[in-house]
Design a protein around this motif. Structure first.
Motif, PDB file in Angstrom:
ATOM      1  N   CYS A 149      -1.585   4.940  -9.165  1.00  0.00           N
ATOM      2  CA  CYS A 149      -0.629   4.090  -8.459  1.00  0.00           C
ATOM      3  C   CYS A 149      -1.203   3.688  -7.108  1.00  0.00           C
ATOM      4  O   CYS A 149      -1.514   4.544  -6.274  1.00  0.00           O
ATOM      5  N   VAL A 150      -1.327   2.400  -6.899  1.00  0.00           N
ATOM      6  CA  VAL A 150      -1.876   1.882  -5.652  1.00  0.00           C
ATOM      7  C   VAL A 150      -0.825   1.974  -4.541  1.00  0.00           C
ATOM      8  O   VAL A 150       0.355   1.708  -4.766  1.00  0.00           O
ATOM      9  N   SER A 151      -1.263   2.365  -3.370  1.00  0.00           N
ATOM     10  CA  SER A 151      -0.430   2.296  -2.168  1.00  0.00           C
ATOM     11  C   SER A 151      -1.179   1.406  -1.183  1.00  0.00           C
ATOM     12  O   SER A 151      -2.219   1.777  -0.650  1.00  0.00           O
ATOM     13  N   TYR A 152      -0.672   0.210  -0.978  1.00  0.00           N
ATOM     14  CA  TYR A 152      -1.387  -0.785  -0.189  1.00  0.00           C
ATOM     15  C   TYR A 152      -1.531  -0.376   1.274  1.00  0.00           C
ATOM     16  O   TYR A 152      -0.657   0.304   1.837  1.00  0.00           O
ATOM     17  N   ASP A 153      -2.608  -0.817   1.895  1.00  0.00           N
ATOM     18  CA  ASP A 153      -2.771  -0.632   3.333  1.00  0.00           C
ATOM     19  C   ASP A 153      -1.543  -1.165   4.065  1.00  0.00           C
ATOM     20  O   ASP A 153      -1.030  -2.238   3.744  1.00  0.00           O
ATOM     21  N   GLY A 154      -1.081  -0.406   5.037  1.00  0.00           N
ATOM     22  CA  GLY A 154       0.054  -0.829   5.834  1.00  0.00           C
ATOM     23  C   GLY A 154       1.403  -0.405   5.297  1.00  0.00           C
ATOM     24  O   GLY A 154       2.416  -0.533   5.994  1.00  0.00           O
ATOM     25  N   PHE A 155       1.425   0.103   4.057  1.00  0.00           N
ATOM     26  CA  PHE A 155       2.696   0.457   3.433  1.00  0.00           C
ATOM     27  C   PHE A 155       2.732   1.909   2.963  1.00  0.00           C
ATOM     28  O   PHE A 155       3.542   2.275   2.131  1.00  0.00           O
ATOM     29  N   ASP A 156       1.848   2.722   3.528  1.00  0.00           N
ATOM     30  CA  ASP A 156       1.798   4.143   3.198  1.00  0.00           C
ATOM     31  C   ASP A 156       1.976   4.951   4.471  1.00  0.00           C
ATOM     32  O   ASP A 156       1.245   4.765   5.448  1.00  0.00           O
ATOM     33  N   GLU A 157       2.949   5.845   4.460  1.00  0.00           N
ATOM     34  CA  GLU A 157       3.288   6.607   5.659  1.00  0.00           C
ATOM     35  C   GLU A 157       2.226   7.625   6.069  1.00  0.00           C
ATOM     36  O   GLU A 157       2.269   8.161   7.178  1.00  0.00           O
ATOM     37  N   THR A 158       1.243   7.888   5.195  1.00  0.00           N
ATOM     38  CA  THR A 158       0.205   8.868   5.516  1.00  0.00           C
ATOM     39  C   THR A 158      -0.978   8.238   6.242  1.00  0.00           C
ATOM     40  O   THR A 158      -1.910   8.954   6.621  1.00  0.00           O
ATOM     41  N   GLU A 159      -0.957   6.922   6.424  1.00  0.00           N
ATOM     42  CA  GLU A 159      -2.084   6.226   7.041  1.00  0.00           C
ATOM     43  C   GLU A 159      -1.614   5.404   8.239  1.00  0.00           C
ATOM     44  O   GLU A 159      -0.461   4.987   8.312  1.00  0.00           O
TER      45      GLU A 159
END
Length: 253
Positions: A41-51
Motif C-alpha cells: 500500500c502506497v503512502s504518498y509523500d506529504g500524506f503520511d504522519e510518520t514523515e
C-alpha cells in the motif's frame, strides 16, 4: 510503502485516492487480500504522519513507486489498484513501461486533464474550500459544512463510508502538498490508447458518475475491460468491501 501478507506471494499494489490516508482508504480491505497476496500500500509523500515530506508531483511520485517495485519486487507486480485519482498512477505506471503490471485496475477514476492555465484556476478555486476539511476534518465555510451535513443525511451509509475512507483531520498535511496533488494530476498527460503486451486494464465503472467517463476510459486505454456497476464513485470499495475483494481476486487469480 506498507507491506502486508506473505513474502513471496503475488503482489497487489494499492494506490490511494486524492489526498487520502492509506489506512483509511484501504485498511478495511487489506486483511481480505493479505490472506492470499502480498499487499503493498502506497503512502504518498506529504500524506503520511510518520514523515516530514510534501507531495511534489505525479511524475516524481511515480518514479519513487517504480524504484521500489524494481528493488523489492523484481520490477513486476501481479496487480495494481488505483482508487479514484490513484487510477492515474495505474495508467502512468503502465504507459511508462519501467515496471510491469499484469493487471491494472482503476476504481471509478475521473482521469481529469486540463491545460496549465485551467488547472491553476481549478486548483486555486478548490484548494481554499477543501484544505480545511483535510487539515481539520471539517469545512471552514459554514455554508459548505451545512451542505456536507445535508449530503450525509441524504446519502446515508455511503456518505459516512466515503468520508471515513477519505480520512479524518490530518494537521500534518500541508496546503502545498494538496495544491501540488490537485494541480499535477490535471497537467500530467495520460497517453491515449495505452496498450502494453501482457498487461490487462480493468475498470470499475460506477454508472452513477455519468456516461462521459466511458469515453475517457476508451480514449486512454486501447482495450479496457469495464465492470459496469449501478453505484456511485468508489461505492463498492467504501460500502461493500467483501464484494470488492472478491471481484479483485477474480481478476488477479
Amino acid at each position: 510503502m506498507y507491506s502486508f501478507g506473505a513474502e513471496g506471494a503475488p503482489e497487489i499494489l494499492l494506490l490511494p485516492g486524492t489526498c487520502c490516508h492509506w489506512k483509511s482508504n484501504f485498511g478495511h480491505v487489506i486483511p481480505l487480500l493479505a490472506q492470499e497476496y502480498r499487499v503493498l500500500c502506497v503512502s504518498y509523500d506529504g500524506f503520511d504522519e510518520t514523515e516530514r515530506t510534501e507531495f511534489s508531483g505525479m511524475l516524481e511520485e511515480t518514479e519513487k513507486i517504480e524504484t521500489y517495485i524494481k528493488e523489492q519486487c523484481g520490477g513486476r507486480v501481479r496487480a495494481a489498484y488505483g482508487c479514484s485519482l490513484g487510477g492515474s498512477f495505474v495508467g502512468l505506471l503502465a504507459a511508462r513501461r519501467r515496471i510491469h503490471i499484469d493487471c491494472g485496475i482503476l476504481g471509478s477514476s475521473d482521469l481529469d486533464q486540463a491545460s496549465p492555465l485551467a488547472a491553476k484556476l481549478q486548483t486555486n478555486l478548490l484548494l481554499p474550500m477543501i484544505y480545511p476539511l483535510i487539515r481539520d476534518g471539517r469545512f471552514k465555510s459554514r455554508f459548505l459544512q451545512r451542505q456536507m451535513e445535508k449530503w450525509r443525511r441524504e446519502a446515508g451509509a455511503y456518505a459516512d463510508a466515503f468520508l471515513e475512507m477519505f480520512g479524518g483531520a490530518r494537521p500534518y498535511v500541508t496546503q502545498r502538498s494538496c495544491k501540488n496533488r490537485f494541480y499535477s494530476d490535471l497537467v500530467t498527460p495520460l497517453p491515449e490508447k495505452i496498450a502494453v503486451p501482457g498487461t490487462e486494464i480493468h475498470i470499475f465503472y460506477a454508472l452513477k458518475m455519468g456516461a462521459k467517463y466511458r469515453a475517457r476510459y476508451e480514449r486512454h486505454f486501447a482495450h479496457p475491460i469495464l465492470y459496469e456497476q449501478d453505484l456511485r464513485h468508489e461505492e463498492l470499495l467504501a460500502c461493500y468491501p467483501a464484494q470488492w475483494a472478491q471481484l479483485v481476486k477474480s481478476i488477479v487469480q
